[in-house]
Design an enzyme around this catalytic site. Sequence first.
Site, PDB file in Angstrom:
ATOM      1  N   ASP A  84      20.060  75.005  15.726  1.00 23.05           N
ATOM      2  CA  ASP A  84      19.166  76.049  15.576  1.00 23.05           C
ATOM      3  C   ASP A  84      17.719  75.601  16.439  1.00 23.05           C
ATOM      4  O   ASP A  84      17.617  74.331  16.671  1.00 23.05           O
ATOM      5  CB  ASP A  84      18.546  76.228  14.194  1.00 23.05           C
ATOM      6  CG  ASP A  84      19.835  76.586  13.205  1.00 23.05           C
ATOM      7  OD1 ASP A  84      20.799  77.240  13.890  1.00 23.05           O
ATOM      8  OD2 ASP A  84      19.855  76.509  12.116  1.00 23.05           O
TER       9      ASP A  84
HETATM   10  N1  URA Z   1      23.102  73.790  10.305  1.00 24.30           N
HETATM   11  C1  URA Z   1      22.078  74.485  10.291  1.00 24.30           C
HETATM   12  O1  URA Z   1      21.610  75.289   9.193  1.00 24.30           O
HETATM   13  N2  URA Z   1      21.444  74.457  11.238  1.00 24.30           N
HETATM   14  C2  URA Z   1      21.721  73.824  12.482  1.00 24.30           C
HETATM   15  O2  URA Z   1      20.860  73.624  13.494  1.00 24.30           O
HETATM   16  C3  URA Z   1      22.770  73.027  12.315  1.00 24.30           C
HETATM   17  C4  URA Z   1      23.603  72.877  11.111  1.00 24.30           C
END
Ligand code: URA
Length: 234
Positions: free
Chosen positions: A101
């Site tokens: 993310d």
């Molecule tokens: N899980 C998440 O919630 N976000 C990420 O960026 C990676 C794994």
Amino acid sequence: MRLDKFVCKSTALSREGATDAIHKGAVSVNGEVVTNEKAQVHENNTVTLSGETLRPRPFRYILMNKPAGTICSNVDEVYPSLFNLIELDNTEELHIAGRLDADTTGLVLITDDGHWSFNITTPTKHCEKVYRVGLSRPLRDGVARQFEQGIQLQGENQLTLPAKLEIIGPQDVYLTITEGKFHQVKRMFSAVGNRVISLHRERIGNVALDVEVGHWRFLTDDEVASLATSSRHF
Ligand code: URA
């Protein structure tokens, strides 16, 4: 790989330029003119463009320490793409093996080898991804066991695969998972009444993060090979 991709990976042509050359009959595979840009070719096929034999550039395997506020996309959107940090040619050929993310930091693996990245991302290969997670409130008792047994995430048909939780402090843990559902870590903690306030990926398979934030390096041959075969250790 597709013929148009093979031509792109061997020349300076764009995808459109490659398709145009193929449609014009300038490309042959094993001595036969092929005008379908979607035709599948293998690296050991002899592919020529206007009589010249094409040799695809070798695959690239990159490790990066992703800064917060960048996105795992080839183009800038609301946030800048992390590809802006990689000063290499033909970055449009690269993709990320397991996106993070925008607010997540840490280890990302970047490549143009789709078979290799499939090994890392497909849950059936059990490739471990280790995250350091900061939580908004102290962890409740029994969460490690719930994660080991699998969590029902909203909108999913199946429980999450066994995950390993290691407690560093009441609001600070390591979580190891072998799949990569959308926002998986955040949704797992939300399912047990907590909230992720910081998320940092430290390891994928045997490959640990070892470069500064915003920096990158090529993987070694051993690292590339280990990720082609890696599997769960817990
Ligand atoms: N899980 C998440 O919630 N976000 C990420 O960026 C990676 C794994």
